[in-house]
Design an enzyme around this catalytic site. Sequence first.
Site, mmCIF file in Angstrom:
data_model
loop_
_atom_site.group_PDB
_atom_site.id
_atom_site.type_symbol
_atom_site.label_atom_id
_atom_site.label_comp_id
_atom_site.label_asym_id
_atom_site.label_seq_id
_atom_site.Cartn_x
_atom_site.Cartn_y
_atom_site.Cartn_z
ATOM 1 C CE LYS A 13 -2.260 -1.059 3.728
ATOM 2 N NZ LYS A 13 -1.491 -2.023 4.233
ATOM 3 N NE ARG A 88 -4.871 -1.191 9.954
ATOM 4 C CZ ARG A 88 -3.793 -0.664 9.594
ATOM 5 N NH1 ARG A 88 -3.961 0.792 9.178
ATOM 6 N NH2 ARG A 88 -2.660 -1.267 9.319
ATOM 7 N NE ARG A 127 8.884 -3.577 6.634
ATOM 8 C CZ ARG A 127 7.457 -3.344 6.560
ATOM 9 N NH1 ARG A 127 6.961 -3.035 5.271
ATOM 10 N NH2 ARG A 127 6.848 -3.182 7.374
ATOM 11 N NE ARG A 135 6.806 -0.366 11.290
ATOM 12 C CZ ARG A 135 5.833 -0.356 10.249
ATOM 13 N NH1 ARG A 135 6.026 0.297 9.046
ATOM 14 N NH2 ARG A 135 4.650 -0.729 10.481
ATOM 15 N NE ARG A 146 1.079 -4.633 12.004
ATOM 16 C CZ ARG A 146 1.999 -3.986 10.837
ATOM 17 N NH1 ARG A 146 2.996 -4.654 10.727
ATOM 18 N NH2 ARG A 146 1.587 -3.146 9.960
HETATM 19 P P1 AMP Z 1 0.243 0.462 9.191
HETATM 20 O O1 AMP Z 1 1.596 1.201 9.064
HETATM 21 O O2 AMP Z 1 -0.913 1.244 8.462
HETATM 22 O O3 AMP Z 1 0.273 -0.993 8.945
HETATM 23 O O4 AMP Z 1 -0.056 0.841 10.772
HETATM 24 C C1 AMP Z 1 0.520 0.468 12.058
HETATM 25 C C2 AMP Z 1 -0.243 0.434 13.336
HETATM 26 O O5 AMP Z 1 -0.838 1.493 13.285
HETATM 27 C C3 AMP Z 1 -1.470 -0.607 12.911
HETATM 28 O O6 AMP Z 1 -0.908 -1.980 13.018
HETATM 29 C C4 AMP Z 1 -2.531 -0.167 13.988
HETATM 30 O O7 AMP Z 1 -1.864 -0.444 15.194
HETATM 31 C C5 AMP Z 1 -2.193 1.306 14.022
HETATM 32 N N1 AMP Z 1 -3.246 1.943 12.903
HETATM 33 C C6 AMP Z 1 -2.828 2.396 11.749
HETATM 34 N N2 AMP Z 1 -4.102 2.657 10.918
HETATM 35 C C7 AMP Z 1 -5.189 2.568 11.655
HETATM 36 C C8 AMP Z 1 -6.498 2.693 11.589
HETATM 37 N N3 AMP Z 1 -6.898 3.109 10.562
HETATM 38 N N4 AMP Z 1 -7.169 2.209 12.818
HETATM 39 C C9 AMP Z 1 -6.703 1.560 13.859
HETATM 40 N N5 AMP Z 1 -5.229 1.502 13.950
HETATM 41 C C10 AMP Z 1 -4.454 1.936 12.987
#
Ligand code: AMP
Length: 188
Positions: A13, A88, A127, A135, A146
Amino acid sequence: MNIIFFGPPGAGKGTQSGIIQAEHGVAHLSTGDMLRAAVAAGTDVGRTAKALMDEGKLVPDDIIIKIVADRIETPDCAAGFILDGFPRTLPQAQALDHMLADKGRKLDAVLQLRVPDEILIGRIEKRVRESGRARADDKPETLKRRLGVYHEQTAPVLPYYEQAGLLHVIDGNRPIDDVTAAIRAALV
Ligand code: AMP
């Protein structure tokens, strides 16, 4: 142009958002990046989000909806935006519809990047190996959590967009350029 990139962690993404953003001159809104910035800045939101993110859990809807509502008011979103990692959950999708309707705007497309779980796990392991720094949420057990959260809480949002006639399913298990070409074709 207002679009959503939808897909599990590691689906591409962020990479594809960057490419499409540069081509269309729209803003790239990654809620994960916004939350990581809040954690780094030590804000109240960052403090609440950090533990949840490290465990691979979702941050509460009200927090994330407020962040996005504020962000899409900023001038660089006037020409449009790419949402990466939001919505999400179904309440987030419904809140987004309300935000856009209030402004007389609408979504143009939802692009689902589909990649099998075992490929995603391999990609993130690679990665971590290649960057040499993981991370906290890249740890294998956290990544599995996740992916579970994606299937249980996020994938159920897809029928909402399918019913709205906005959903494009893109095979994300291909070379990056082929994925980009399929996205461009979906956006014409
Ligand atoms: P990402 O980098 O998009 O995978 O987001 C990293 C983490 O941020 C996720 O595993 C969630 O803990 C939190 N997060 C990001 N976007 C959202 C969202 N739209 N709703 C809830 N938690 C989010």
